[in-house]
Design a protein around this motif. Structure first.
Motif, PDB file in Angstrom:
ATOM      1  N   SER A 147      47.111 -55.530  33.372  1.00  0.00           N
ATOM      2  CA  SER A 147      48.146 -55.984  32.448  1.00  0.00           C
ATOM      3  C   SER A 147      49.361 -56.400  33.263  1.00  0.00           C
ATOM      4  CB  SER A 147      48.529 -54.870  31.469  1.00  0.00           C
ATOM      5  OG  SER A 147      49.179 -53.809  32.147  1.00  0.00           O
ATOM      6  N   LEU A 148      50.204 -57.209  32.658  1.00  0.00           N
ATOM      7  CA  LEU A 148      51.432 -57.616  33.335  1.00  0.00           C
ATOM      8  C   LEU A 148      52.331 -56.410  33.631  1.00  0.00           C
ATOM      9  CD1 LEU A 148      53.139 -59.847  34.546  1.00  0.00           C
ATOM     10  CD2 LEU A 148      54.109 -60.231  32.271  1.00  0.00           C
ATOM     11  N   PRO A 149      52.514 -55.490  32.680  1.00  0.00           N
ATOM     12  CA  PRO A 149      53.349 -54.325  33.003  1.00  0.00           C
ATOM     13  C   PRO A 149      52.837 -53.536  34.214  1.00  0.00           C
ATOM     14  CG  PRO A 149      53.054 -54.473  30.642  1.00  0.00           C
ATOM     15  CD  PRO A 149      52.128 -55.489  31.263  1.00  0.00           C
ATOM     16  N   ALA A 150      51.534 -53.306  34.277  1.00  0.00           N
ATOM     17  CA  ALA A 150      50.971 -52.548  35.401  1.00  0.00           C
ATOM     18  C   ALA A 150      51.110 -53.328  36.708  1.00  0.00           C
ATOM     19  CB  ALA A 150      49.509 -52.221  35.125  1.00  0.00           C
ATOM     20  N   ALA A 151      50.879 -54.634  36.658  1.00  0.00           N
ATOM     21  CA  ALA A 151      50.995 -55.463  37.857  1.00  0.00           C
ATOM     22  C   ALA A 151      52.438 -55.499  38.354  1.00  0.00           C
ATOM     23  CB  ALA A 151      50.498 -56.876  37.560  1.00  0.00           C
ATOM     24  N   LEU A 152      53.377 -55.616  37.439  1.00  0.00           N
ATOM     25  CA  LEU A 152      54.788 -55.645  37.808  1.00  0.00           C
ATOM     26  C   LEU A 152      55.188 -54.340  38.491  1.00  0.00           C
ATOM     27  CD1 LEU A 152      57.502 -57.035  37.774  1.00  0.00           C
ATOM     28  CD2 LEU A 152      57.812 -56.246  35.426  1.00  0.00           C
ATOM     29  N   LYS A 153      54.804 -53.241  37.910  1.00  0.00           N
ATOM     30  CA  LYS A 153      55.140 -51.936  38.490  1.00  0.00           C
ATOM     31  C   LYS A 153      54.467 -51.761  39.854  1.00  0.00           C
ATOM     32  CE  LYS A 153      55.431 -47.054  37.303  1.00  0.00           C
ATOM     33  NZ  LYS A 153      55.230 -46.074  36.228  1.00  0.00           N
ATOM     34  N   MET A 154      53.196 -52.160  39.954  1.00  0.00           N
ATOM     35  CA  MET A 154      52.479 -52.050  41.219  1.00  0.00           C
ATOM     36  C   MET A 154      53.147 -52.892  42.308  1.00  0.00           C
ATOM     37  SD  MET A 154      48.582 -53.189  42.215  1.00  0.00           S
ATOM     38  CE  MET A 154      47.848 -52.259  40.887  1.00  0.00           C
ATOM     39  N   ALA A 155      53.491 -54.131  41.965  1.00  0.00           N
ATOM     40  CA  ALA A 155      54.122 -55.024  42.939  1.00  0.00           C
ATOM     41  C   ALA A 155      55.487 -54.484  43.362  1.00  0.00           C
ATOM     42  CB  ALA A 155      54.254 -56.428  42.353  1.00  0.00           C
ATOM     43  N   ARG A 156      56.259 -54.007  42.406  1.00  0.00           N
ATOM     44  CA  ARG A 156      57.591 -53.462  42.722  1.00  0.00           C
ATOM     45  C   ARG A 156      57.469 -52.274  43.660  1.00  0.00           C
ATOM     46  NH1 ARG A 156      60.243 -49.248  40.979  1.00  0.00           N
ATOM     47  NH2 ARG A 156      59.008 -48.888  39.089  1.00  0.00           N
ATOM     48  N   LYS A 157      56.565 -51.355  43.329  1.00  0.00           N
ATOM     49  CA  LYS A 157      56.402 -50.163  44.158  1.00  0.00           C
ATOM     50  C   LYS A 157      55.837 -50.502  45.536  1.00  0.00           C
ATOM     51  CE  LYS A 157      56.318 -46.550  40.753  1.00  0.00           C
ATOM     52  NZ  LYS A 157      55.767 -45.231  40.493  1.00  0.00           N
ATOM     53  N   SER A 158      54.915 -51.470  45.596  1.00  0.00           N
ATOM     54  CA  SER A 158      54.336 -51.832  46.891  1.00  0.00           C
ATOM     55  C   SER A 158      55.376 -52.468  47.807  1.00  0.00           C
ATOM     56  CB  SER A 158      53.133 -52.751  46.724  1.00  0.00           C
ATOM     57  OG  SER A 158      53.537 -54.057  46.388  1.00  0.00           O
ATOM     58  N   ARG A 159      56.389 -53.072  47.221  1.00  0.00           N
ATOM     59  CA  ARG A 159      57.496 -53.654  48.004  1.00  0.00           C
ATOM     60  C   ARG A 159      58.580 -52.616  48.302  1.00  0.00           C
ATOM     61  NH1 ARG A 159      55.231 -58.036  50.096  1.00  0.00           N
ATOM     62  NH2 ARG A 159      55.241 -59.852  48.766  1.00  0.00           N
ATOM     63  N   GLY A 160      58.420 -51.409  47.762  1.00  0.00           N
ATOM     64  CA  GLY A 160      59.396 -50.347  47.998  1.00  0.00           C
ATOM     65  C   GLY A 160      60.713 -50.577  47.281  1.00  0.00           C
ATOM     66  N   LEU A 161      60.652 -51.246  46.134  1.00  0.00           N
ATOM     67  CA  LEU A 161      61.873 -51.573  45.387  1.00  0.00           C
ATOM     68  C   LEU A 161      62.033 -50.666  44.178  1.00  0.00           C
ATOM     69  CD1 LEU A 161      61.468 -55.449  45.397  1.00  0.00           C
ATOM     70  CD2 LEU A 161      63.013 -54.100  46.826  1.00  0.00           C
ATOM     71  N   SER A 162      63.266 -50.349  43.876  1.00  0.00           N
ATOM     72  CA  SER A 162      63.576 -49.621  42.643  1.00  0.00           C
ATOM     73  C   SER A 162      63.848 -50.646  41.552  1.00  0.00           C
ATOM     74  CB  SER A 162      64.816 -48.749  42.842  1.00  0.00           C
ATOM     75  OG  SER A 162      65.956 -49.568  43.027  1.00  0.00           O
ATOM     76  N   GLN A 163      63.879 -50.202  40.325  1.00  0.00           N
ATOM     77  CA  GLN A 163      64.227 -51.105  39.225  1.00  0.00           C
ATOM     78  C   GLN A 163      65.643 -51.636  39.400  1.00  0.00           C
ATOM     79  OE1 GLN A 163      63.353 -48.601  35.836  1.00  0.00           O
ATOM     80  NE2 GLN A 163      61.260 -49.376  35.684  1.00  0.00           N
ATOM     81  N   GLU A 164      66.495 -50.867  40.037  1.00  0.00           N
ATOM     82  CA  GLU A 164      67.877 -51.292  40.279  1.00  0.00           C
ATOM     83  C   GLU A 164      67.957 -52.464  41.262  1.00  0.00           C
ATOM     84  OE1 GLU A 164      66.876 -48.066  40.294  1.00  0.00           O
ATOM     85  OE2 GLU A 164      67.983 -47.276  38.583  1.00  0.00           O
ATOM     86  N   ALA A 165      66.921 -52.654  42.079  1.00  0.00           N
ATOM     87  CA  ALA A 165      66.908 -53.745  43.054  1.00  0.00           C
ATOM     88  C   ALA A 165      66.905 -55.119  42.394  1.00  0.00           C
ATOM     89  CB  ALA A 165      65.696 -53.610  43.975  1.00  0.00           C
ATOM     90  N   PHE A 166      66.623 -55.152  41.099  1.00  0.00           N
ATOM     91  CA  PHE A 166      66.556 -56.413  40.363  1.00  0.00           C
ATOM     92  C   PHE A 166      67.860 -56.720  39.635  1.00  0.00           C
ATOM     93  CE2 PHE A 166      62.362 -54.917  41.151  1.00  0.00           C
ATOM     94  CZ  PHE A 166      61.614 -56.057  41.401  1.00  0.00           C
ATOM     95  N   ALA A 167      68.918 -56.015  39.982  1.00  0.00           N
ATOM     96  CA  ALA A 167      70.190 -56.124  39.270  1.00  0.00           C
ATOM     97  C   ALA A 167      70.733 -57.556  39.214  1.00  0.00           C
ATOM     98  CB  ALA A 167      71.231 -55.195  39.906  1.00  0.00           C
ATOM     99  N   ASP A 168      70.434 -58.364  40.221  1.00  0.00           N
ATOM    100  CA  ASP A 168      70.929 -59.745  40.210  1.00  0.00           C
ATOM    101  C   ASP A 168      70.222 -60.617  39.175  1.00  0.00           C
ATOM    102  OD1 ASP A 168      72.751 -59.191  42.195  1.00  0.00           O
ATOM    103  OD2 ASP A 168      71.557 -60.079  43.809  1.00  0.00           O
ATOM    104  N   VAL A 169      69.037 -60.208  38.744  1.00  0.00           N
ATOM    105  CA  VAL A 169      68.283 -61.019  37.785  1.00  0.00           C
ATOM    106  C   VAL A 169      68.009 -60.302  36.469  1.00  0.00           C
ATOM    107  CG1 VAL A 169      67.189 -62.406  39.577  1.00  0.00           C
ATOM    108  CG2 VAL A 169      66.015 -60.382  38.724  1.00  0.00           C
ATOM    109  N   SER A 170      68.206 -58.967  36.459  1.00  0.00           N
ATOM    110  CA  SER A 170      67.850 -58.209  35.276  1.00  0.00           C
ATOM    111  C   SER A 170      68.465 -56.810  35.330  1.00  0.00           C
ATOM    112  CB  SER A 170      66.335 -58.084  35.207  1.00  0.00           C
ATOM    113  OG  SER A 170      65.938 -57.434  34.039  1.00  0.00           O
ATOM    114  N   SER A 171      68.565 -56.185  34.194  1.00  0.00           N
ATOM    115  CA  SER A 171      69.055 -54.809  34.177  1.00  0.00           C
ATOM    116  C   SER A 171      67.900 -53.845  34.425  1.00  0.00           C
ATOM    117  CB  SER A 171      69.707 -54.486  32.829  1.00  0.00           C
ATOM    118  OG  SER A 171      68.725 -54.419  31.809  1.00  0.00           O
ATOM    119  N   ARG A 172      68.217 -52.653  34.855  1.00  0.00           N
ATOM    120  CA  ARG A 172      67.202 -51.624  35.060  1.00  0.00           C
ATOM    121  C   ARG A 172      66.490 -51.324  33.752  1.00  0.00           C
ATOM    122  NH1 ARG A 172      65.698 -47.290  33.605  1.00  0.00           N
ATOM    123  NH2 ARG A 172      67.561 -46.827  32.443  1.00  0.00           N
ATOM    124  N   THR A 173      67.242 -51.311  32.657  1.00  0.00           N
ATOM    125  CA  THR A 173      66.665 -51.040  31.345  1.00  0.00           C
ATOM    126  C   THR A 173      65.642 -52.110  30.971  1.00  0.00           C
ATOM    127  OG1 THR A 173      68.709 -49.970  30.662  1.00  0.00           O
ATOM    128  CG2 THR A 173      67.211 -50.653  28.917  1.00  0.00           C
TER     129      THR A 173
END
Length: 96
Positions: free
Chosen positions: A6-32
């Protein structure tokens, strides 16, 4: 909980594999918002998906491929072959 394919699982997997937190996307999106995407509560637009993939350092098609295959090498190969056939057929029809 989203399935492995699923897209949600792929997104989480890709984010974690890059060692990024949800906060790392602050320039394009909120953590929420990232959290709602990863939990499958919302779906991103193509533009938002491209922005997120820029942060991840991957092509949006890579994330979508992961979404459809769960990362299985044989399924990736089969999907890419299918997409190649479909693109060839579609572009032949347009050129005719």
């Amino acid at each position: 909980m989203p399935s492995k394919r699923s897209l949600p699982a792929a997104l989480k997997m890709a984010r974690k594999s890059r060692g990024l937190s949800q906060e790392a996307f602050a320039d394009v999106s909120s953590r929420t918002y990232m959290s709602t995407l990863e939990r499958g509560l919302k779906s991103p637009t193509l533009n938002k998906l491209a922005d997120i993939c820029d942060v991840l350092g991957i092509h949006p098609l890579t994330l979508l491929t992961l979404s459809y295959t769960g990362g299985s090498a044989s399924e990736v190969d089969a999907l890419i072959a299918r997409v190649r056939r479909e693109l060839t057929a579609l572009t032949r029809r347009v050129a005719s």
